[in-house]
Design a protein around this motif. Structure first.
Motif, PDB file in Angstrom:
ATOM      1  N   MET A   1      -8.985  15.691 -13.425  1.00 12.65           N
ATOM      2  CA  MET A   1      -7.910  14.793 -13.065  1.00 12.65           C
ATOM      3  C   MET A   1      -8.467  13.745 -12.121  1.00 12.65           C
ATOM      4  SD  MET A   1      -4.345  14.483 -13.214  1.00 12.65           S
ATOM      5  CE  MET A   1      -3.808  16.129 -13.513  1.00 12.65           C
ATOM      6  N   VAL A   2      -8.009  12.494 -12.303  1.00 12.32           N
ATOM      7  CA  VAL A   2      -8.442  11.362 -11.493  1.00 12.32           C
ATOM      8  C   VAL A   2      -7.200  10.682 -10.915  1.00 12.32           C
ATOM      9  CG1 VAL A   2      -9.574   9.098 -11.545  1.00 12.32           C
ATOM     10  CG2 VAL A   2     -10.498  10.986 -12.913  1.00 12.32           C
ATOM     11  N   ILE A   3      -7.267  10.364  -9.629  1.00  9.16           N
ATOM     12  CA  ILE A   3      -6.220   9.580  -8.975  1.00  9.16           C
ATOM     13  C   ILE A   3      -6.750   8.161  -8.804  1.00  9.16           C
ATOM     14  CG2 ILE A   3      -4.791   9.276  -6.917  1.00  9.16           C
ATOM     15  CD1 ILE A   3      -4.123  11.841  -8.397  1.00  9.16           C
ATOM     16  N   ARG A   4      -5.962   7.203  -9.223  1.00  8.89           N
ATOM     17  CA  ARG A   4      -6.286   5.778  -9.082  1.00  8.89           C
ATOM     18  C   ARG A   4      -5.375   5.219  -8.000  1.00  8.89           C
ATOM     19  NH1 ARG A   4      -8.378   1.500 -12.509  1.00  8.89           N
ATOM     20  NH2 ARG A   4      -7.135  -0.409 -12.343  1.00  8.89           N
ATOM     21  N   GLN A   5      -5.957   4.596  -6.967  1.00 12.51           N
ATOM     22  CA  GLN A   5      -5.203   4.105  -5.814  1.00 12.51           C
ATOM     23  C   GLN A   5      -5.262   2.586  -5.740  1.00 12.51           C
ATOM     24  OE1 GLN A   5      -6.107   5.798  -1.840  1.00 12.51           O
ATOM     25  NE2 GLN A   5      -6.307   3.662  -1.211  1.00 12.51           N
ATOM     26  N   TRP A   6      -4.097   1.980  -5.567  1.00 10.25           N
ATOM     27  CA  TRP A   6      -3.977   0.522  -5.436  1.00 10.25           C
ATOM     28  C   TRP A   6      -2.848   0.213  -4.473  1.00 10.25           C
ATOM     29  CZ3 TRP A   6       0.221  -2.653  -6.579  1.00 10.25           C
ATOM     30  CH2 TRP A   6      -0.032  -4.025  -6.599  1.00 10.25           C
ATOM     31  N   SER A   7      -2.950  -0.904  -3.753  1.00  7.53           N
ATOM     32  CA  SER A   7      -1.840  -1.282  -2.876  1.00  7.53           C
ATOM     33  C   SER A   7      -1.587  -2.783  -2.931  1.00  7.53           C
ATOM     34  CB  SER A   7      -2.111  -0.844  -1.432  1.00  7.53           C
ATOM     35  OG  SER A   7      -3.163  -1.585  -0.862  1.00  7.53           O
ATOM     36  N   GLY A   8      -0.344  -3.119  -2.608  1.00 10.27           N
ATOM     37  CA  GLY A   8       0.082  -4.509  -2.518  1.00 10.27           C
ATOM     38  C   GLY A   8       1.062  -4.647  -1.372  1.00 10.27           C
ATOM     39  N   ARG A   9       1.244  -5.874  -0.891  1.00 13.12           N
ATOM     40  CA  ARG A   9       2.108  -6.125   0.234  1.00 13.12           C
ATOM     41  C   ARG A   9       3.122  -7.218  -0.098  1.00 13.12           C
ATOM     42  NH1 ARG A   9      -2.327  -4.312   0.472  1.00 13.12           N
ATOM     43  NH2 ARG A   9      -3.557  -6.155   0.197  1.00 13.12           N
ATOM     44  N   ALA A  10       4.355  -7.000   0.351  1.00  9.94           N
ATOM     45  CA  ALA A  10       5.447  -7.940   0.092  1.00  9.94           C
ATOM     46  C   ALA A  10       6.096  -8.334   1.411  1.00  9.94           C
ATOM     47  CB  ALA A  10       6.493  -7.293  -0.816  1.00  9.94           C
ATOM     48  N   SER A  11       6.778  -9.460   1.392  1.00 13.00           N
ATOM     49  CA  SER A  11       7.564  -9.848   2.567  1.00 13.00           C
ATOM     50  C   SER A  11       8.802  -8.955   2.624  1.00 13.00           C
ATOM     51  CB  SER A  11       7.967 -11.315   2.471  1.00 13.00           C
ATOM     52  OG  SER A  11       8.842 -11.497   1.376  1.00 13.00           O
ATOM     53  N   PRO A  12       9.294  -8.673   3.830  1.00 13.01           N
ATOM     54  CA  PRO A  12      10.482  -7.823   3.942  1.00 13.01           C
ATOM     55  C   PRO A  12      11.681  -8.358   3.153  1.00 13.01           C
ATOM     56  CG  PRO A  12       9.440  -8.074   6.088  1.00 13.01           C
ATOM     57  CD  PRO A  12       8.745  -9.024   5.144  1.00 13.01           C
ATOM     58  N   GLY A  13      11.809  -9.660   3.045  1.00 11.46           N
ATOM     59  CA  GLY A  13      12.919 -10.251   2.306  1.00 11.46           C
ATOM     60  C   GLY A  13      12.822 -10.065   0.804  1.00 11.46           C
ATOM     61  N   ASN A  14      11.654  -9.680   0.332  1.00 11.83           N
ATOM     62  CA  ASN A  14      11.431  -9.487  -1.103  1.00 11.83           C
ATOM     63  C   ASN A  14      11.062  -8.024  -1.388  1.00 11.83           C
ATOM     64  OD1 ASN A  14      11.403 -10.499  -3.716  1.00 11.83           O
ATOM     65  ND2 ASN A  14       9.229 -11.002  -3.653  1.00 11.83           N
ATOM     66  N   ARG A  15      11.540  -7.134  -0.569  1.00 10.99           N
ATOM     67  CA  ARG A  15      11.193  -5.719  -0.593  1.00 10.99           C
ATOM     68  C   ARG A  15      11.464  -5.038  -1.937  1.00 10.99           C
ATOM     69  NH1 ARG A  15      11.989  -2.929   4.373  1.00 10.99           N
ATOM     70  NH2 ARG A  15      10.627  -1.149   4.094  1.00 10.99           N
ATOM     71  N   GLY A  16      12.522  -5.419  -2.626  1.00  9.42           N
ATOM     72  CA  GLY A  16      12.908  -4.731  -3.848  1.00  9.42           C
ATOM     73  C   GLY A  16      12.249  -5.229  -5.116  1.00  9.42           C
ATOM     74  N   GLY A  48       4.411  -6.310   9.852  1.00 10.33           N
ATOM     75  CA  GLY A  48       5.441  -7.271   9.463  1.00 10.33           C
ATOM     76  C   GLY A  48       5.644  -7.412   7.969  1.00 10.33           C
ATOM     77  N   LEU A  49       4.952  -6.613   7.180  1.00  8.22           N
ATOM     78  CA  LEU A  49       5.090  -6.654   5.722  1.00  8.22           C
ATOM     79  C   LEU A  49       5.514  -5.279   5.217  1.00  8.22           C
ATOM     80  CD1 LEU A  49       1.846  -8.634   4.820  1.00  8.22           C
ATOM     81  CD2 LEU A  49       4.183  -9.508   4.856  1.00  8.22           C
ATOM     82  N   VAL A  50       5.852  -5.221   3.948  1.00 10.09           N
ATOM     83  CA  VAL A  50       6.131  -3.955   3.283  1.00 10.09           C
ATOM     84  C   VAL A  50       4.936  -3.658   2.390  1.00 10.09           C
ATOM     85  CG1 VAL A  50       7.682  -2.712   1.754  1.00 10.09           C
ATOM     86  CG2 VAL A  50       8.602  -4.439   3.314  1.00 10.09           C
ATOM     87  N   GLU A  51       4.272  -2.550   2.661  1.00  8.97           N
ATOM     88  CA  GLU A  51       3.108  -2.173   1.862  1.00  8.97           C
ATOM     89  C   GLU A  51       3.515  -1.136   0.826  1.00  8.97           C
ATOM     90  OE1 GLU A  51      -1.488  -0.655   2.255  1.00  8.97           O
ATOM     91  OE2 GLU A  51      -0.167  -0.390   3.969  1.00  8.97           O
ATOM     92  N   PHE A  52       3.092  -1.365  -0.405  1.00  6.48           N
ATOM     93  CA  PHE A  52       3.325  -0.422  -1.490  1.00  6.48           C
ATOM     94  C   PHE A  52       1.986   0.201  -1.867  1.00  6.48           C
ATOM     95  CE2 PHE A  52       6.614  -3.672  -2.018  1.00  6.48           C
ATOM     96  CZ  PHE A  52       7.739  -2.871  -1.906  1.00  6.48           C
ATOM     97  N   LEU A  53       1.970   1.513  -1.944  1.00  2.83           N
ATOM     98  CA  LEU A  53       0.793   2.245  -2.372  1.00  2.83           C
ATOM     99  C   LEU A  53       1.129   2.880  -3.716  1.00  2.83           C
ATOM    100  CD1 LEU A  53      -2.050   3.414  -1.823  1.00  2.83           C
ATOM    101  CD2 LEU A  53      -0.904   5.330  -0.680  1.00  2.83           C
ATOM    102  N   VAL A  54       0.315   2.589  -4.714  1.00  2.00           N
ATOM    103  CA  VAL A  54       0.526   3.136  -6.051  1.00  2.00           C
ATOM    104  C   VAL A  54      -0.593   4.128  -6.340  1.00  2.00           C
ATOM    105  CG1 VAL A  54       0.706   2.627  -8.513  1.00  2.00           C
ATOM    106  CG2 VAL A  54       1.624   1.005  -6.830  1.00  2.00           C
ATOM    107  N   LEU A  55      -0.200   5.356  -6.651  1.00  2.00           N
ATOM    108  CA  LEU A  55      -1.141   6.401  -7.035  1.00  2.00           C
ATOM    109  C   LEU A  55      -0.811   6.798  -8.464  1.00  2.00           C
ATOM    110  CD1 LEU A  55      -0.914   8.619  -3.832  1.00  2.00           C
ATOM    111  CD2 LEU A  55      -2.635   6.879  -4.359  1.00  2.00           C
ATOM    112  N   THR A  56      -1.771   6.605  -9.354  1.00  2.00           N
ATOM    113  CA  THR A  56      -1.566   7.043 -10.733  1.00  2.00           C
ATOM    114  C   THR A  56      -2.534   8.181 -11.023  1.00  2.00           C
ATOM    115  OG1 THR A  56      -3.044   5.284 -11.543  1.00  2.00           O
ATOM    116  CG2 THR A  56      -0.671   4.848 -11.603  1.00  2.00           C
ATOM    117  N   ARG A  57      -2.096   9.088 -11.882  1.00  2.00           N
ATOM    118  CA  ARG A  57      -2.899  10.256 -12.244  1.00  2.00           C
ATOM    119  C   ARG A  57      -3.329  10.134 -13.707  1.00  2.00           C
ATOM    120  NH1 ARG A  57       1.398  12.020  -9.708  1.00  2.00           N
ATOM    121  NH2 ARG A  57       2.375  13.032 -11.485  1.00  2.00           N
TER     122      ARG A  57
END
Length: 102
Positions: A1-16, A48-57
């Motif tokens: 099994m392999v975990i792939r990790q990636w992240s991105g950042r958004a402004s709080p006003g564009n959180r969704g 001051g940002l919203v960070e999203f962490l994506v982990l895929t298996r």
């Protein structure tokens, strides 16, 4: 099994915007790929940002390459995702799962 990790950042006003894109576009596409075993989307506030962490298996690096192409360390970021984010990783990290508990 392999975990792939990636992240991105958004402004709080564009959180969704990125989570909506992830649910509506990314997950359906990934679910159709051989070797895809699941994903998690995590969120935190950072600098001051919203960070999203994506982990895929994935079942193997071969499965990752079928998804990502010949350069598996390069991030796969669709234009819709780019539009939702102010910054994102251009490269990803891969981890071999050594142990796992339910």
């Amino acid at each position: 099994m392999v975990i792939r990790q990636w992240s991105g950042r958004a402004s709080p006003g564009n959180r969704g915007a990125y989570p909506a894109h992830f649910r509506q576009n990314v997950l359906p596409a990934l679910r159709g790929l051989p070797g895809f075993r699941g994903a998690q989307l995590l969120e935190r506030e950072a600098e001051g940002l919203v960070e999203f962490l994506v982990l895929t298996r994935w079942e193997s690096m071969d499965a990752v390459r079928r998804f990502a192409g010949p350069e598996p360390d390069r991030a796969v970021v669709e234009p819709e995702a780019e539009a939702a984010l102010v910054a994102f990783d251009r490269e990803v990290l891969h981890y071999a799962v050594v142990d796992e508990a339910p």
